[in-house]
Design a protein around this motif. Structure first.
Motif, PDB file in Angstrom:
ATOM      1  N   GLU A  41     -10.494   4.562   9.704  1.00  0.00           N
ATOM      2  CA  GLU A  41     -11.560   3.570   9.715  1.00  0.00           C
ATOM      3  C   GLU A  41     -12.116   3.286  11.102  1.00  0.00           C
ATOM      4  O   GLU A  41     -13.112   2.578  11.227  1.00  0.00           O
ATOM      5  CB  GLU A  41     -11.058   2.259   9.089  1.00  0.00           C
ATOM      6  CG  GLU A  41     -10.579   2.406   7.659  1.00  0.00           C
ATOM      7  CD  GLU A  41     -11.692   2.857   6.723  1.00  0.00           C
ATOM      8  OE1 GLU A  41     -12.860   2.452   6.947  1.00  0.00           O
ATOM      9  OE2 GLU A  41     -11.401   3.623   5.784  1.00  0.00           O
ATOM     10  N   GLY A  42     -11.468   3.796  12.140  1.00  0.00           N
ATOM     11  CA  GLY A  42     -11.958   3.565  13.492  1.00  0.00           C
ATOM     12  C   GLY A  42     -11.680   2.179  14.027  1.00  0.00           C
ATOM     13  O   GLY A  42     -12.254   1.769  15.033  1.00  0.00           O
ATOM     14  N   ALA A  43     -10.833   1.435  13.360  1.00  0.00           N
ATOM     15  CA  ALA A  43     -10.483   0.068  13.784  1.00  0.00           C
ATOM     16  C   ALA A  43      -9.105  -0.269  13.241  1.00  0.00           C
ATOM     17  O   ALA A  43      -8.642   0.326  12.261  1.00  0.00           O
ATOM     18  CB  ALA A  43     -11.501  -0.949  13.277  1.00  0.00           C
ATOM     19  N   THR A  44      -8.435  -1.206  13.883  1.00  0.00           N
ATOM     20  CA  THR A  44      -7.141  -1.653  13.390  1.00  0.00           C
ATOM     21  C   THR A  44      -7.336  -2.450  12.098  1.00  0.00           C
ATOM     22  O   THR A  44      -8.442  -2.943  11.832  1.00  0.00           O
ATOM     23  CB  THR A  44      -6.442  -2.534  14.431  1.00  0.00           C
ATOM     24  OG1 THR A  44      -7.217  -3.727  14.628  1.00  0.00           O
ATOM     25  CG2 THR A  44      -6.287  -1.802  15.754  1.00  0.00           C
ATOM     26  N   PRO A  45      -6.293  -2.583  11.291  1.00  0.00           N
ATOM     27  CA  PRO A  45      -6.445  -3.365  10.049  1.00  0.00           C
ATOM     28  C   PRO A  45      -6.925  -4.793  10.302  1.00  0.00           C
ATOM     29  O   PRO A  45      -7.768  -5.309   9.556  1.00  0.00           O
ATOM     30  CB  PRO A  45      -5.032  -3.349   9.460  1.00  0.00           C
ATOM     31  CG  PRO A  45      -4.408  -2.116  10.009  1.00  0.00           C
ATOM     32  CD  PRO A  45      -4.969  -1.945  11.380  1.00  0.00           C
ATOM     33  N   SER A  97       0.811  -1.212   0.000  1.00  0.00           N
ATOM     34  CA  SER A  97       0.000   0.000   0.000  1.00  0.00           C
ATOM     35  C   SER A  97       0.844   1.262   0.000  1.00  0.00           C
ATOM     36  O   SER A  97       0.317   2.351  -0.213  1.00  0.00           O
ATOM     37  CB  SER A  97      -0.936   0.007   1.217  1.00  0.00           C
ATOM     38  OG  SER A  97      -1.742  -1.160   1.250  1.00  0.00           O
ATOM     39  N   GLY A  98       2.145   1.114   0.287  1.00  0.00           N
ATOM     40  CA  GLY A  98       3.030   2.274   0.230  1.00  0.00           C
ATOM     41  C   GLY A  98       3.321   2.944   1.546  1.00  0.00           C
ATOM     42  O   GLY A  98       3.901   4.030   1.559  1.00  0.00           O
ATOM     43  N   PHE A  99       2.929   2.330   2.659  1.00  0.00           N
ATOM     44  CA  PHE A  99       3.180   2.963   3.955  1.00  0.00           C
ATOM     45  C   PHE A  99       4.652   2.824   4.320  1.00  0.00           C
ATOM     46  O   PHE A  99       5.276   1.781   4.084  1.00  0.00           O
ATOM     47  CB  PHE A  99       2.292   2.349   5.033  1.00  0.00           C
ATOM     48  CG  PHE A  99       0.880   2.840   4.986  1.00  0.00           C
ATOM     49  CD1 PHE A  99       0.536   4.036   5.586  1.00  0.00           C
ATOM     50  CD2 PHE A  99      -0.098   2.118   4.327  1.00  0.00           C
ATOM     51  CE1 PHE A  99      -0.774   4.507   5.527  1.00  0.00           C
ATOM     52  CE2 PHE A  99      -1.405   2.573   4.265  1.00  0.00           C
ATOM     53  CZ  PHE A  99      -1.744   3.775   4.870  1.00  0.00           C
ATOM     54  N   LEU A 100       5.189   3.876   4.927  1.00  0.00           N
ATOM     55  CA  LEU A 100       6.609   3.928   5.247  1.00  0.00           C
ATOM     56  C   LEU A 100       6.984   2.987   6.378  1.00  0.00           C
ATOM     57  O   LEU A 100       8.090   2.479   6.428  1.00  0.00           O
ATOM     58  CB  LEU A 100       7.003   5.363   5.618  1.00  0.00           C
ATOM     59  CG  LEU A 100       8.481   5.642   5.819  1.00  0.00           C
ATOM     60  CD1 LEU A 100       9.239   5.406   4.523  1.00  0.00           C
ATOM     61  CD2 LEU A 100       8.697   7.065   6.311  1.00  0.00           C
ATOM     62  N   SER A 101       6.067   2.737   7.312  1.00  0.00           N
ATOM     63  CA  SER A 101       6.356   1.859   8.442  1.00  0.00           C
ATOM     64  C   SER A 101       5.059   1.226   8.909  1.00  0.00           C
ATOM     65  O   SER A 101       3.957   1.706   8.605  1.00  0.00           O
ATOM     66  CB  SER A 101       7.007   2.632   9.592  1.00  0.00           C
ATOM     67  OG  SER A 101       6.092   3.556  10.150  1.00  0.00           O
ATOM     68  N   MET A 102       5.183   0.160   9.692  1.00  0.00           N
ATOM     69  CA  MET A 102       4.012  -0.518  10.213  1.00  0.00           C
ATOM     70  C   MET A 102       3.271   0.352  11.218  1.00  0.00           C
ATOM     71  O   MET A 102       2.044   0.327  11.286  1.00  0.00           O
ATOM     72  CB  MET A 102       4.429  -1.835  10.865  1.00  0.00           C
ATOM     73  CG  MET A 102       4.831  -2.909   9.873  1.00  0.00           C
ATOM     74  SD  MET A 102       3.457  -3.418   8.820  1.00  0.00           S
ATOM     75  CE  MET A 102       2.367  -4.173  10.016  1.00  0.00           C
ATOM     76  N   SER A 103       3.991   1.121  12.006  1.00  0.00           N
ATOM     77  CA  SER A 103       3.325   1.986  12.985  1.00  0.00           C
ATOM     78  C   SER A 103       2.512   3.067  12.279  1.00  0.00           C
ATOM     79  O   SER A 103       1.401   3.400  12.720  1.00  0.00           O
ATOM     80  CB  SER A 103       4.370   2.616  13.912  1.00  0.00           C
ATOM     81  OG  SER A 103       5.312   3.369  13.175  1.00  0.00           O
ATOM     82  N   THR A 104       3.042   3.617  11.172  1.00  0.00           N
ATOM     83  CA  THR A 104       2.283   4.608  10.399  1.00  0.00           C
ATOM     84  C   THR A 104       1.049   3.976   9.778  1.00  0.00           C
ATOM     85  O   THR A 104      -0.041   4.567   9.780  1.00  0.00           O
ATOM     86  CB  THR A 104       3.169   5.217   9.308  1.00  0.00           C
ATOM     87  OG1 THR A 104       4.326   5.797   9.912  1.00  0.00           O
ATOM     88  CG2 THR A 104       2.414   6.276   8.527  1.00  0.00           C
ATOM     89  N   PHE A 105       1.202   2.793   9.236  1.00  0.00           N
ATOM     90  CA  PHE A 105       0.066   2.070   8.667  1.00  0.00           C
ATOM     91  C   PHE A 105      -1.012   1.823   9.715  1.00  0.00           C
ATOM     92  O   PHE A 105      -2.197   2.076   9.490  1.00  0.00           O
ATOM     93  CB  PHE A 105       0.561   0.743   8.087  1.00  0.00           C
ATOM     94  CG  PHE A 105      -0.532  -0.203   7.661  1.00  0.00           C
ATOM     95  CD1 PHE A 105      -1.553   0.210   6.832  1.00  0.00           C
ATOM     96  CD2 PHE A 105      -0.528  -1.520   8.104  1.00  0.00           C
ATOM     97  CE1 PHE A 105      -2.560  -0.664   6.437  1.00  0.00           C
ATOM     98  CE2 PHE A 105      -1.524  -2.402   7.717  1.00  0.00           C
ATOM     99  CZ  PHE A 105      -2.541  -1.969   6.882  1.00  0.00           C
ATOM    100  N   TYR A 106      -0.592   1.377  10.868  1.00  0.00           N
ATOM    101  CA  TYR A 106      -1.534   1.054  11.947  1.00  0.00           C
ATOM    102  C   TYR A 106      -2.298   2.299  12.392  1.00  0.00           C
ATOM    103  O   TYR A 106      -3.535   2.299  12.467  1.00  0.00           O
ATOM    104  CB  TYR A 106      -0.758   0.456  13.116  1.00  0.00           C
ATOM    105  CG  TYR A 106      -1.606   0.061  14.302  1.00  0.00           C
ATOM    106  CD1 TYR A 106      -2.238  -1.168  14.362  1.00  0.00           C
ATOM    107  CD2 TYR A 106      -1.746   0.917  15.370  1.00  0.00           C
ATOM    108  CE1 TYR A 106      -3.006  -1.523  15.452  1.00  0.00           C
ATOM    109  CE2 TYR A 106      -2.517   0.571  16.471  1.00  0.00           C
ATOM    110  CZ  TYR A 106      -3.140  -0.648  16.511  1.00  0.00           C
ATOM    111  OH  TYR A 106      -3.896  -0.983  17.600  1.00  0.00           O
ATOM    112  N   SER A 107      -1.559   3.383  12.689  1.00  0.00           N
ATOM    113  CA  SER A 107      -2.208   4.590  13.215  1.00  0.00           C
ATOM    114  C   SER A 107      -3.082   5.265  12.160  1.00  0.00           C
ATOM    115  O   SER A 107      -4.182   5.737  12.460  1.00  0.00           O
ATOM    116  CB  SER A 107      -1.158   5.567  13.737  1.00  0.00           C
ATOM    117  OG  SER A 107      -0.256   5.936  12.704  1.00  0.00           O
TER     118      SER A 107
END
Length: 360
Positions: free
Chosen positions: A343-347, A327-337
């Motif tokens: 979406e109001g929920a974790t992936p 998806s292009g996110f720089l880090s997992m923490s950025t993706f998560y937050s």
């Protein structure tokens, strides 16, 4: 100046700075689940090497200090393994309960130390316990290395299947790369202690000092400098973009992003995208803000979240790390937050809720 004073200063420098770093990591809000693990690891290494310095210069030091140092040494390996697993699994899907194991080992260490104190059972601590701790530490090192190797093999296999170039996914170095560097550093300290009989007992503390100083130096010199006279961004154009021009330019932007999926590049910037569209960066920024009522970062983030939702819907067993990368996110923490904020929920929770809805 007496050489022994210099040796004491440099040997103790790592333990002192390590305690300060551990306190800083614990005090600041965790940027990722791996941060508390790193704090615990640095703390255990600092206590262990600090005990070595005290014992080297004052051999008659109290047995309680020696017991505390060896107890900390016993926990270095589990803390390293927990740190590596947290780096490789920042959402805690597989490593979320690792801290219970370490807390159990800590409790076992305290109970054992109370039942069999160093001051009473010298032969036990200096013989079987010392050797057991060394090999337990080595076992955790090998397990950490195995986790890293398995992670990279899986990632390389996936990249080959998807025809992706991992050298362009720079965010990988922020997790697995850093975990590998820390593992190598801990292995150096272990080796210094293990072969101290052929070198010197103080070698372990000195090696930790070198690692701490190198880490501080890299953290300082790799911090990007911001010139006070350098412009932070280009100014907006003064005139409004005509509706017909804006419509055509927005269509070109959406077509480019849909066809080439540029949002998958974690290093995509406003300037790069503007060059692809053959327009000034300030105009692209104005186009998004005035005509779409959204900033470039918000626009890019929304595209990545939409792509992640598509992947989560299609691949029920696709690991979160692969979803974030694709998806292009720089880090997992950025993706998560970012995902949770949008979406109001974790992936993971979003995917599970969708699976339940589709099954009903």
């Amino acid at each position: 100046m007496d050489v022994s004073y210099l040796l004491f200063f440099f040997a103790g420098l790592g333990a002192f700075n390590g305690l300060a770093i551990a306190a800083w990591l614990l005090w600041h809000r965790p940027a990722s689940p791996a941060q508390p693990w790193l704090a615990a690891l640095v703390l255990m290494l600092s206590v262990r090497t600090g005990k070595s310095v005290l014992f080297y210069f004052w051999p008659d030091i109290g047995k309680l200090v020696l017991q505390v140092g060896l107890s900390a040494c016993f926990l270095i390996g589990p803390c390293l393994l927990g740190f590596v697993r947290a780096c490789l699994d920042p959402l805690g899907e597989r490593s979320g309960r690792d801290h219970f194991l370490v807390l159990g080992l800590l409790g076992l260490t305290l109970v054992f130390g109370w039942l069999y104190p160093y001051s009473v059972h010298l032969a036990l601590w200096q013989g079987p316990i010392w050797h057991s701790i060394q090999y337990f530490w080595l076992s955790c090192l090998l397990l950490s290395l195995a986790c890293l190797v398995q992670h990279w093999r899986h990632r390389l296999a996936w990249a080959a299947a998807q025809r992706r170039d991992l050298s362009k996914a720079r965010y990988l170095n922020l997790g697995p790369g850093f975990a590998a560097a820390v593992t190598a550093g801990v292995a150096l300290v272990w080796a210094a202690y293990f072969w101290s009989g052929w070198t010197s007992y103080i070698a372990g503390a000195l090696s930790f000092t070198v690692l701490v100083c190198l880490s501080i130096g890299l953290a300082v010199f790799r911090r990007p400098a911001l010139s006070p006279t350098a412009p932070i961004h280009e100014p907006y154009q003064q005139r409004k973009i005509a509706p017909a021009e804006a419509e055509a330019e927005l269509a070109a932007l959406h077509r480019l992003m849909a066809e080439e999926q540029l949002y998958r590049d974690p290093g995509l910037s406003l300037n790069k995208l503007a060059r692809r569209l053959s327009m000034p960066p300030a105009r692209l920024s104005q186009l998004l803000n005035d005509n779409q009522d959204i900033s470039f970062r918000q626009y890019l983030n929304q595209l990545r979240i939409d792509a992640a939702k598509q992947l989560l819907s299609e691949g029920a067993a696709l690991p979160m790390e692969q979803v974030a990368e694709a998806s292009g996110f720089l880090s997992m923490s950025t993706f998560y937050s970012s995902f949770k904020k949008a979406e109001g929920a974790t992936p993971a929770a979003w995917r599970q809720a969708r699976q339940v809805a589709e099954g009903s």
